[in-house]
Scaffold this motif. Structure first.
Motif, PDB file in Angstrom:
ATOM      1  N   VAL A   1       0.828  -1.208   0.000  1.00  0.00           N
ATOM      2  CA  VAL A   1       0.000   0.000   0.000  1.00  0.00           C
ATOM      3  C   VAL A   1       0.861   1.257   0.000  1.00  0.00           C
ATOM      4  CG1 VAL A   1      -1.614   1.357   1.370  1.00  0.00           C
ATOM      5  CG2 VAL A   1      -1.978  -1.099   1.063  1.00  0.00           C
ATOM      6  N   ILE A   2       1.879   1.272   0.881  1.00  0.00           N
ATOM      7  CA  ILE A   2       2.719   2.474   0.959  1.00  0.00           C
ATOM      8  C   ILE A   2       3.445   2.692  -0.369  1.00  0.00           C
ATOM      9  CG2 ILE A   2       4.604   3.630   2.187  1.00  0.00           C
ATOM     10  CD1 ILE A   2       3.922   1.899   4.606  1.00  0.00           C
ATOM     11  N   PHE A   3       3.944   1.603  -0.969  1.00  0.00           N
ATOM     12  CA  PHE A   3       4.651   1.727  -2.240  1.00  0.00           C
ATOM     13  C   PHE A   3       3.736   2.319  -3.313  1.00  0.00           C
ATOM     14  CE2 PHE A   3       6.210   0.311  -6.342  1.00  0.00           C
ATOM     15  CZ  PHE A   3       7.557   0.619  -6.239  1.00  0.00           C
ATOM     16  N   ARG A   4       2.497   1.848  -3.326  1.00  0.00           N
ATOM     17  CA  ARG A   4       1.533   2.351  -4.308  1.00  0.00           C
ATOM     18  C   ARG A   4       1.326   3.851  -4.162  1.00  0.00           C
ATOM     19  NH1 ARG A   4      -2.761  -0.280  -7.388  1.00  0.00           N
ATOM     20  NH2 ARG A   4      -3.755   1.734  -7.237  1.00  0.00           N
ATOM     21  N   TYR A   5       1.147   4.277  -2.911  1.00  0.00           N
ATOM     22  CA  TYR A   5       0.938   5.709  -2.682  1.00  0.00           C
ATOM     23  C   TYR A   5       2.161   6.513  -3.096  1.00  0.00           C
ATOM     24  CZ  TYR A   5      -3.601   5.487  -0.589  1.00  0.00           C
ATOM     25  OH  TYR A   5      -4.933   5.330  -0.408  1.00  0.00           O
ATOM     26  N   ALA A   6       3.330   5.987  -2.712  1.00  0.00           N
ATOM     27  CA  ALA A   6       4.556   6.711  -3.042  1.00  0.00           C
ATOM     28  C   ALA A   6       4.714   6.817  -4.548  1.00  0.00           C
ATOM     29  CB  ALA A   6       5.750   5.993  -2.421  1.00  0.00           C
ATOM     30  N   ALA A   7       4.427   5.715  -5.245  1.00  0.00           N
ATOM     31  CA  ALA A   7       4.588   5.711  -6.693  1.00  0.00           C
ATOM     32  C   ALA A   7       3.611   6.670  -7.354  1.00  0.00           C
ATOM     33  CB  ALA A   7       4.390   4.293  -7.221  1.00  0.00           C
ATOM     34  N   LYS A   8       2.468   6.847  -6.702  1.00  0.00           N
ATOM     35  CA  LYS A   8       1.434   7.682  -7.287  1.00  0.00           C
ATOM     36  C   LYS A   8       1.738   9.176  -7.093  1.00  0.00           C
ATOM     37  CE  LYS A   8      -3.625   7.355  -7.444  1.00  0.00           C
ATOM     38  NZ  LYS A   8      -4.758   6.817  -6.666  1.00  0.00           N
ATOM     39  N   TYR A   9       2.248   9.515  -5.936  1.00  0.00           N
ATOM     40  CA  TYR A   9       2.365  10.928  -5.597  1.00  0.00           C
ATOM     41  C   TYR A   9       3.785  11.468  -5.588  1.00  0.00           C
ATOM     42  CZ  TYR A   9      -2.476  10.305  -4.380  1.00  0.00           C
ATOM     43  OH  TYR A   9      -3.801  10.018  -4.438  1.00  0.00           O
ATOM     44  N   LEU A  10       4.777  10.597  -5.748  1.00  0.00           N
ATOM     45  CA  LEU A  10       6.155  11.092  -5.724  1.00  0.00           C
ATOM     46  C   LEU A  10       6.823  10.803  -7.059  1.00  0.00           C
ATOM     47  CD1 LEU A  10       7.209   9.888  -2.169  1.00  0.00           C
ATOM     48  CD2 LEU A  10       6.684  12.221  -2.860  1.00  0.00           C
ATOM     49  N   PRO A  11       7.792  11.642  -7.448  1.00  0.00           N
ATOM     50  CA  PRO A  11       8.471  11.427  -8.736  1.00  0.00           C
ATOM     51  C   PRO A  11       9.457  10.275  -8.644  1.00  0.00           C
ATOM     52  CG  PRO A  11       9.385  13.327  -7.620  1.00  0.00           C
ATOM     53  CD  PRO A  11       8.267  12.839  -6.759  1.00  0.00           C
ATOM     54  N   ILE A  12       8.965   9.061  -8.829  1.00  0.00           N
ATOM     55  CA  ILE A  12       9.819   7.896  -8.618  1.00  0.00           C
ATOM     56  C   ILE A  12      10.216   7.217  -9.908  1.00  0.00           C
ATOM     57  CG2 ILE A  12       9.706   5.508  -7.820  1.00  0.00           C
ATOM     58  CD1 ILE A  12       8.331   6.777  -5.321  1.00  0.00           C
ATOM     59  N   PHE A  13       9.261   7.094 -10.826  1.00  0.00           N
ATOM     60  CA  PHE A  13       9.554   6.248 -11.976  1.00  0.00           C
ATOM     61  C   PHE A  13      10.343   6.941 -13.066  1.00  0.00           C
ATOM     62  CE2 PHE A  13       6.517   3.515 -10.015  1.00  0.00           C
ATOM     63  CZ  PHE A  13       7.191   2.325 -10.118  1.00  0.00           C
ATOM     64  N   SER A  14      10.087   8.216 -13.263  1.00  0.00           N
ATOM     65  CA  SER A  14      10.826   8.885 -14.315  1.00  0.00           C
ATOM     66  C   SER A  14      11.218  10.243 -13.792  1.00  0.00           C
ATOM     67  CB  SER A  14       9.948   9.017 -15.554  1.00  0.00           C
ATOM     68  OG  SER A  14      10.492   9.999 -16.381  1.00  0.00           O
TER      69      SER A  14
END
Lengths: 522, 247
Positions: A355-368
């Motif tokens: 769950v935390i990873f999902r939120y982080a991936a959604k709201y933080l500039p992580i993937f690109s």
């Protein structure tokens, strides 16, 4: 404010269910003690919370240091796009491991003690320090993401300038404690089954953590790509799979070589439970992924890569659980099977990580990171109803711990755990064998033979042997020594039998001859 | 302080359990638990196996695995020979229980805030005041006696020499786990009495220390190596960028 629940989709219901069970289990552990929530015992002090939550959790986070080293030290910038998500995974992983540790530790509030109470001979001391330091390093490595998100230019420049030393420290710390988790078991040569025990355990834990960390990168990239509809860096992941093959090959080679030199190969096919688990671990978790990754047809599509990664992870998980549980069972003499509460806590922790990873991936500039979020970053406040639900459940968890600890500590609770321990080691209670009656040799002036009976002198349920032995009367060691003599003169001087037979504690010897001396002729 | 020890001669034990009761008395342990099994509330037990009464307690190793395992130094081998425990330091990781080759440390599984429980050789109540532990002073037959370790080893050797038929020729604890402060004599081989059979003769902490002592080397070599790699690779990239034609 009106409290409204998120839409009850299948996954939110599953999640809520797992967490409610988990919270109940955590409460039970803190209120009634570890014995009520777990199947742990004096014979089996470490269970799935250590075996999975700690040993596996730390290992799966190994992708963090491997990828960080690849990008920042070996300067293979092509891997940069996956660096952030792996570092985030590692950071989350360590936070969850520390959270899990709080539930398993007997005195979680003393967890900081290794900071000031040093024992550099302890592997656990080293693990503790490394985990603390590395979690800090991971936090610092993760900071740029936050700084970018909130557009803090100056701190971003500062933290970027220390990236390389930070990564070097991180790699060293990881090397140390990934291997140290294996070193923990180096001290139990006669408890851990020879299929897993080895002086090289630290090396195995280190190598297999690298394989698992890399597999985790593939695993996660695949899932996040699906979840967020993002492009999968396929060529990068395919290259990772080749490295995994190398690492697993090395791992297998060293292990087999070492087993043959320790004479442990004989246990591989002996048909025992251990051999079965060992074959499953090595077959499914080491050989199969090597084969999968080496088959071009499988390697060249994303689903195939994912499959290979899944088996690599499976092999890793099985290795840690085999060391912590399967391999320790025989010497413990009891079969350890985790309770549903232990499983619920572990499942809750895994779910929290997702769950935390999902939120982080959604709201933080992580993937690109190049085109972080363009001009308009998504507003944080829209964390939404499910976000509030998650925070609410976290609050309930903390409350459960506090209430459990508070009340559990204050109250005495009659939990019948001793019964369980007793039945585990069934044994007849003590049967005190009293010596046979002792017939004393008659002296010249004796009016009759004397027979001493232990039965008449003690209460078998509470034998106060010490009253007479060995101060007043010597015992006969080894059934060989001569019996000491009893003399009437001494008795009159309030010695030997006379000490008690004085008229006060027991009848007086002076005028009760016939009680002890049985007249022969009469 | 002399290095104190206990010698238990199993051939002389009548199984009266006076030692186990005396232990509970002096350490104020709950009395309603069985005496034949070491638990959190029974630090000294008397097991009855194959017709032999076997006194069980902490072995007080010369180089204890538990002491080396404890991350916060809550366990300590004192100069007196006793391995003692400080519950205030303990964080409850239970690595001592895993590490102990004799499976001695026990845990309070029914408590919110549990502590490790084990024999401490009456360190506070007797040993540090020059007295002998409650168990040995309670023994009516002299089967378990207290003394200085070397003297007790000589005593044990003398007993075996005097009655070679009555004993197996083995002082358990003389070399086991690198030597222990609690020694045993028996008429029956120790393996048949539930004593750990494949115990090492060397001290257990040496196993992990062999690995831990390499850490400073790993850190310094690894640090220099990583820094060197980074520097070389970075420099090459820089040179390439500055003079792309010369490469």
């Amino acid at each position: 404010m009106k409290l409204s629940l998120p839409k009850p989709t299948f996954w939110t219901i599953v999640l809520a269910f797992i967490w409610i069970l988990g919270i109940y289990a955590v409460f039970t552990r803190f209120y009634y003690g570890l014995g009520a929530a777990t199947n742990l015992s004096d014979q089996f002090p470490w269970g799935i919370w250590i075996g999975f939550d700690i040993l596996v959790g730390v290992g799966l986070a190994a992708g963090g240091f491997v990828v960080a080293a690849t990008v920042y030290i070996f300067n293979l910038k092509t891997y940069k796009p996956i660096a952030r998500s792996t570092i985030l995974t590692a950071f989350l992983g360590y936070l969850l491991v520390i959270g899990a540790l709080m539930i398993d530790l007997g005195k979680p509030y003393n967890v900081w003690h290794p900071l000031i109470m040093w024992n550099h001979h302890s592997v656990m001391f080293e693990v503790g320090w490394c985990v603390m330091l590395y979690t800090t390093v991971l936090f610092l490595e993760f900071l740029p993401v936050l700084f970018e998100r909130f557009r803090l230019e100056r701190p971003l420049r500062i933290i970027r300038s220390i990236t390389v030393p930070l990564v070097i420290v991180g790699v060293l710390l990881s090397t140390l404690h990934q291997s140290s988790l294996g070193t923990l078991y180096v001290i139990v040569p006669d408890k851990l089954h020879p299929l897993w025990y080895s002086g090289l355990l630290p090396l195995y834990f280190f190598i297999s953590a690298i394989a698992a960390g890399l597999a985790m990168v593939i695993f996660e990239s695949y899932l996040s790509a699906r979840a967020f509809g993002k492009e999968l860096e396929f060529s990068l992941l395919a290259q990772l799979s080749r490295i995994i093959v190398l690492v697993l090959g090395l791992y297998l080679m060293v292990r087999v070589q070492d087993m043959s030199s320790r004479g442990a190969l004989q246990y591989v096919f002996d048909g025992s439970q251990e051999s079965l688990y060992f074959l499953l671990e090595v077959g499914l978790g080491v050989l199969l992924p090597i084969i999968l990754f080496l088959t071009p047809k499988i390697r060249n599509n994303t689903a195939g890569l994912f499959l290979g990664a899944v088996f690599t992870l499976l092999g890793f998980v099985m290795h840690r659980l085999n060391v912590a549980i399967t391999g320790m069972t025989r010497s413990a003499g009891v079969e350890y099977v985790p309770t549903w509460m232990e499983l619920a806590v572990t499942a809750s922790i895994v779910a929290a990580g997702i769950v935390i990873f999902r939120y982080a991936a959604k709201y933080l500039p992580i993937f690109s990171q190049e085109e972080a979020f363009g001009v308009h970053p998504p507003p944080l406040v829209s964390a939404g109803k499910s976000g509030r639900l998650a925070m609410g459940l976290l609050g309930v968890l903390l409350l459960a711990i506090l209430i459990g600890l508070g009340f559990g500590w204050m109250q005495e609770k009659p939990v019948d755990l001793h019964l369980r321990i007793e039945s585990a080691v069934a044994q007849p209670a003590s049967t005190l064998e009293l010596p046979l009656p002792i017939v004393y040799e008659m002296g010249e002036a004796s009016p009759g033979a004397v027979t001493f009976s232990h039965e008449n002198h003690i209460d078998p349920s509470a034998p106060q042997c010490k009253t007479c032995h060995s101060g007043i009367f010597k015992m006969r060691p080894l059934k060989a020594g001569a019996l000491g003599s009893v003399q009437m003169d001494l008795l009159y001087e309030k010695k030997q039998c006379g000490i008690c037979h004085n008229g006060d504690d027991a009848f007086n010897v002076e005028d009760n001859c016939e009680v002890c001396h049985v007249a022969i002729d009469e | 302080m002399t290095k104190s020890a206990i010698l238990t001669d199993l051939t002389q034990c009548i199984g009266c359990e006076a030692c186990a009761l005396a232990c509970k008395e002096i350490n104020e342990l709950p009395k309603d638990t069985p005496l034949h099994l070491l638990t959190a509330s029974t630090w000294s037990a008397v097991e009855h196996r194959n017709g032999v009464n076997i006194r069980r307690q902490c072995m007080h190793c010369e180089e204890p695995a538990c002491v080396s395992a404890c991350p916060v130094a809550a366990l300590e081998k004192t100069a007196s020979g006793a391995v003692i425990y400080d519950a205030g330091k303990c964080m409850g990781c239970r690595y001592c229980m895993v590490a102990c080759p004799f499976a001695v440390p026990k845990y309070e599984w029914d408590k919110s805030i549990p502590t490790i429980q084990k024999c401490i050789l009456c360190y506070e109540t007797a040993l540090s005041r020059g007295a002998e532990p409650a168990c040995t002073s309670a023994c009516p037959t002299g089967a378990t006696i207290f003394g200085e370790r070397d003297a007790l080893i000589r005593e044990a050797q003398n007993r075996i020499a005097a009655h070679p038929d009555a004993y197996v020729n083995h002082i358990y604890g003389l070399r086991e786990a690198g030597g222990t402060s609690v020694l045993y004599l028996s008429a029956v081989p120790f393996a048949e009495l539930g004593f750990p059979a494949n115990i090492m003769e060397d001290a257990y902490p040496k196993l992990t220390w062999k690995v831990l002592s390499k850490i400073p080397n790993i850190v310094s070599t690894g640090g220099v190596l990583l820094l060197g790699i980074w520097w070389i690779i970075n420099r090459r990239i820089k040179l390439q960028d500055d003079h792309p034609s010369s490469v």
